[in-house]
Motif scaffolding. Structure first.
Motif, PDB file in Angstrom:
ATOM      1  N   ALA A   1      -3.796   0.904  -5.623  1.00 44.02           N
ATOM      2  CA  ALA A   1      -5.172   0.417  -5.485  1.00 44.02           C
ATOM      3  C   ALA A   1      -5.386  -0.167  -4.096  1.00 44.02           C
ATOM      4  CB  ALA A   1      -5.450  -0.635  -6.551  1.00 44.02           C
ATOM      5  N   PHE A   2      -6.537   0.096  -3.539  1.00 42.52           N
ATOM      6  CA  PHE A   2      -6.872  -0.414  -2.212  1.00 42.52           C
ATOM      7  C   PHE A   2      -8.076  -1.356  -2.299  1.00 42.52           C
ATOM      8  CE2 PHE A   2      -8.558   0.256   2.214  1.00 42.52           C
ATOM      9  CZ  PHE A   2      -7.504  -0.374   2.849  1.00 42.52           C
ATOM     10  N   ASN A   3      -9.176  -0.827  -2.852  1.00 39.05           N
ATOM     11  CA  ASN A   3     -10.381  -1.619  -3.103  1.00 39.05           C
ATOM     12  C   ASN A   3     -10.837  -2.415  -1.874  1.00 39.05           C
ATOM     13  OD1 ASN A   3     -10.589  -0.832  -5.854  1.00 39.05           O
ATOM     14  ND2 ASN A   3      -8.959  -2.314  -6.381  1.00 39.05           N
ATOM     15  N   TYR A   4     -10.865  -1.744  -0.799  1.00 36.31           N
ATOM     16  CA  TYR A   4     -11.279  -2.403   0.437  1.00 36.31           C
ATOM     17  C   TYR A   4     -12.036  -1.402   1.290  1.00 36.31           C
ATOM     18  CZ  TYR A   4     -10.946  -5.594   4.446  1.00 36.31           C
ATOM     19  OH  TYR A   4     -11.242  -6.449   5.479  1.00 36.31           O
TER      20      TYR A   4
ATOM     21  N   TYR B   1       0.851  -1.196   0.000  1.00 38.86           N
ATOM     22  CA  TYR B   1       0.000   0.000   0.000  1.00 38.86           C
ATOM     23  C   TYR B   1       0.884   1.242   0.000  1.00 38.86           C
ATOM     24  CZ  TYR B   1      -3.670  -3.305   1.163  1.00 38.86           C
ATOM     25  OH  TYR B   1      -4.535  -4.358   1.137  1.00 38.86           O
TER      26      TYR B   1
ATOM     27  N   SER C   1     -14.776   0.275   0.886  1.00 42.74           N
ATOM     28  CA  SER C   1     -15.328   1.405   0.131  1.00 42.74           C
ATOM     29  C   SER C   1     -14.284   2.419  -0.298  1.00 42.74           C
ATOM     30  CB  SER C   1     -16.417   2.130   0.963  1.00 42.74           C
ATOM     31  OG  SER C   1     -17.432   1.222   1.345  1.00 42.74           O
ATOM     32  N   VAL C   2     -12.992   2.093  -0.192  1.00 48.32           N
ATOM     33  CA  VAL C   2     -11.938   3.009  -0.631  1.00 48.32           C
ATOM     34  C   VAL C   2     -11.235   2.377  -1.822  1.00 48.32           C
ATOM     35  CG1 VAL C   2      -9.822   4.217  -0.009  1.00 48.32           C
ATOM     36  CG2 VAL C   2     -11.632   3.895   1.700  1.00 48.32           C
ATOM     37  N   ALA C   3     -11.234   3.075  -2.988  1.00 50.24           N
ATOM     38  CA  ALA C   3     -10.672   2.508  -4.216  1.00 50.24           C
ATOM     39  C   ALA C   3      -9.158   2.549  -4.227  1.00 50.24           C
ATOM     40  CB  ALA C   3     -11.238   3.253  -5.426  1.00 50.24           C
ATOM     41  N   THR C   4      -8.578   3.715  -3.838  1.00 50.58           N
ATOM     42  CA  THR C   4      -7.127   3.863  -3.895  1.00 50.58           C
ATOM     43  C   THR C   4      -6.606   4.543  -2.636  1.00 50.58           C
ATOM     44  OG1 THR C   4      -7.316   6.003  -5.006  1.00 50.58           O
ATOM     45  CG2 THR C   4      -7.106   4.037  -6.411  1.00 50.58           C
TER      46      THR C   4
END
Length: 528
Positions: free
Chosen positions: A35-38, A30, A40-43
């Motif tokens: 990209a995060f996609n976890y 990270y 509700s956070v995309a990046t």
């Protein structure tokens, strides 16, 4: 059920980093903009900096193995946090979380036991809709040497460079490296988790304010930091200047203070170090992690003559100031000699054969009057001394002394009450009032006198335990022996032989303190 579903939905959509099960290696993926996609956070946020930041209180020269330090994660807005480490632990884990949203949260990190290597920290800060990455922070282990504490009370001599250091006092051990000829790297280990202090002073006697009150260049480890103070009075230091690159931490249950200082003094409020020549180093420690009044016993404070070239130490004695010296002399004369003799004469010479009427009373009155005044002045010296050096009435000697002085000081006023309880004429019984007065006056007098005599020897023991100058101990012990032993010998002798030579000399011969006076007052006649 509706409330449960609402809570579950809120939990799932709230981007708290604590909900992320991720260790140090995982957190490496990270990075800003990744990209995060976890939750509700995309990046991850595109930048790093104050939005999410890691700081530590680890010294610039590195951490101490197994020592505890503070790792702090801050953010410009209130966010939840997760912080992880590559080595060491937060409690028993390698990660820690702040589940609530805040702008700053501190974590206690314990360094690994290895004496080589480094430790790195990574962190995420976020909430619903945003997540930020903190720039990685790496700290290295210090160059050492690393000392361990000991509870031995015997001073030792250790070659410079020996990691064991030298014991400078009870529960206080020091290592110092002056090899470069410019600076000294100093580490002090004390038993327990209380504050600790090391001071440099002029002269060869232990004094909190330095030789002749010239000043104490003190380094104090308290509240998680090391500060430098210039101390010239017997009060708890305040202010102080933080020492750059220093550390104040716990290692294996002991307090460890590390700092670097120049050998030379750069101002009038600093004391130079003199490797190759022994100089006075004083120390103290307390029971609280924050700076507070230390105890008055020899295990709480002291000093040693230290040669920093060879790191050898020799225990030093404490100077006896004028207040303490006068207190010792006056109290031993008062409660160790005059007052006990006045009580003994009143008790043992009333019925001596051919005693002059009222002779015992004259001796008693004069000895008690002089002793009463002397003990008051001695008590004043005690107050002066403890104001400068210790806590008021904090130990058995001080408490016993206070009780004795209160009773002793009240006795003359107690004696005045006898005029309200007339002495009976020969052959008559004493009134109830007279009996009560005699029991109170004599009982309190005996009690205070015995305690006072014992307390003289308690004081001698304190001088020895506190490692004060031999001369002061010798004076106190000699005067106490002359006073308490002589009156004890006389009292025992008079129990065995009423008309002994000492009693006859006092009240029956030309050496008596009074002349025979035909009109002695009724209170100067022997009690029936």
């Amino acid at each position: 059920m509706a409330m449960l579903l609402w809570a579950l939905t809120f939990h799932l959509v709230t981007a708290y980093p604590s909900l992320l099960d991720c260790d140090y290696s995982c957190m490496g993926s990270y990075t800003p903009g990744a990209a995060f996609n976890y939750m509700s956070v995309a990046t991850i946020g595109a930048t790093s900096g104050d939005t999410c930041k890691i700081t530590t209180n680890i010294p610039t020269d590195g951490y101490h193995p197994t020592a505890s330090y503070t790792v702090t994660v801050t953010s410009t807005t209130a966010l939840a946090q997760k912080v992880v480490c590559s080595a060491g632990t937060f409690g028993s884990l390698t990660q820690a979380n702040a589940g609530s949203e805040e702008t700053s949260h501190s974590y206690t990190w314990t360094a690994p036991s290895s004496t080589s290597g480094s430790a790195s920290f990574r962190a995420l800060c976020g909430n619903q809709g945003e997540m930020w990455y903190a720039a990685e922070v790496t700290e290295s282990v210090g160059s050492g040497p690393f000392t361990t504490a000991t509870t031995s009370t015997t001073s030792t001599t250790t070659a410079a460079g020996d990691a064991a250091g030298v014991e400078i006092g009870s529960g206080m051990r020091m290592y110092a490296d002056v090899a470069n000829g410019q600076d000294a790297d100093i580490e002090v280990t004390s038993t327990g988790d209380g504050w600790s202090a090391l001071g440099f002073i002029e002269g060869s006697s232990v004094s909190m304010t330095g030789g002749s009150g010239g000043g104490n260049d003190a380094f104090i480890c308290s509240g998680g930091e090391v500060k430098r103070y210039w101390i010239t009075s017997y009060t708890t230091p305040s202010g102080g200047v933080a020492v750059p690159g220093s550390s104040c931490s716990m290692v294996s249950g002991n307090r460890v203070m590390r700092f670097k200082r120049p050998l030379a003094a750069s101002s009038a409020t600093e004391i130079a170090m003199t490797p190759g020549t022994s100089q006075m180093v004083i120390w103290a420690h307390g029971n609280s992690p924050t700076l507070s009044q230390h105890g008055s016993s020899g295990s709480d404070r002291g000093g040693s003559m230290v040669d920093f070239a060879t790191l050898s130490a020799v225990g030093a004695t404490k100077a006896v100031g004028p207040a303490l010296f006068l207190h010792v002399i006056l109290m031993v004369i008062g409660w160790g000699t005059l007052l006990p003799w006045g009580v003994a004469i009143a008790n043992r010479t009333r019925t001596v054969s051919n005693a002059k009427p009222g002779a015992w009373f004259k001796w008693h009155k004069r000895l008690q009057s002089i002793g009463w005044l002397i003990q008051l002045v001695g008590f004043g010296m005690a107050i002066w001394h403890v104001q400068e050096n210790g806590t008021h009435f904090s130990g058995p000697h001080q408490i016993i002394g206070l009780v004795v002085v209160i009773i002793g000081t009240s006795q003359p006023f107690n004696a005045l009450l006898r005029k309200l309880c007339a002495h009976p004429t020969p052959g008559d019984d004493k009134t109830t009032g007279r009996l009560v007065w005699e029991i109170a006056h004599k009982g309190l007098g005996y009690f205070a006198t015995l305690l006072g005599m014992v307390n003289c020897w308690v004081g001698v023991a304190l001088l020895i335990k506190g490692e004060y100058e031999v001369a002061a101990i010798a004076v106190a012990a000699t005067l106490s022996s002359i006073g308490t032993l002589s009156v004890t010998f006389y009292f025992i002798l008079s129990l065995i032989q009423k008309d002994n030579c000492i009693s006859r000399m006092l009240v029956s011969s030309s050496h008596a303190a009074v002349k025979e006076i035909a009109d002695e007052t009724s209170d100067e006649r022997p009690s029936a």
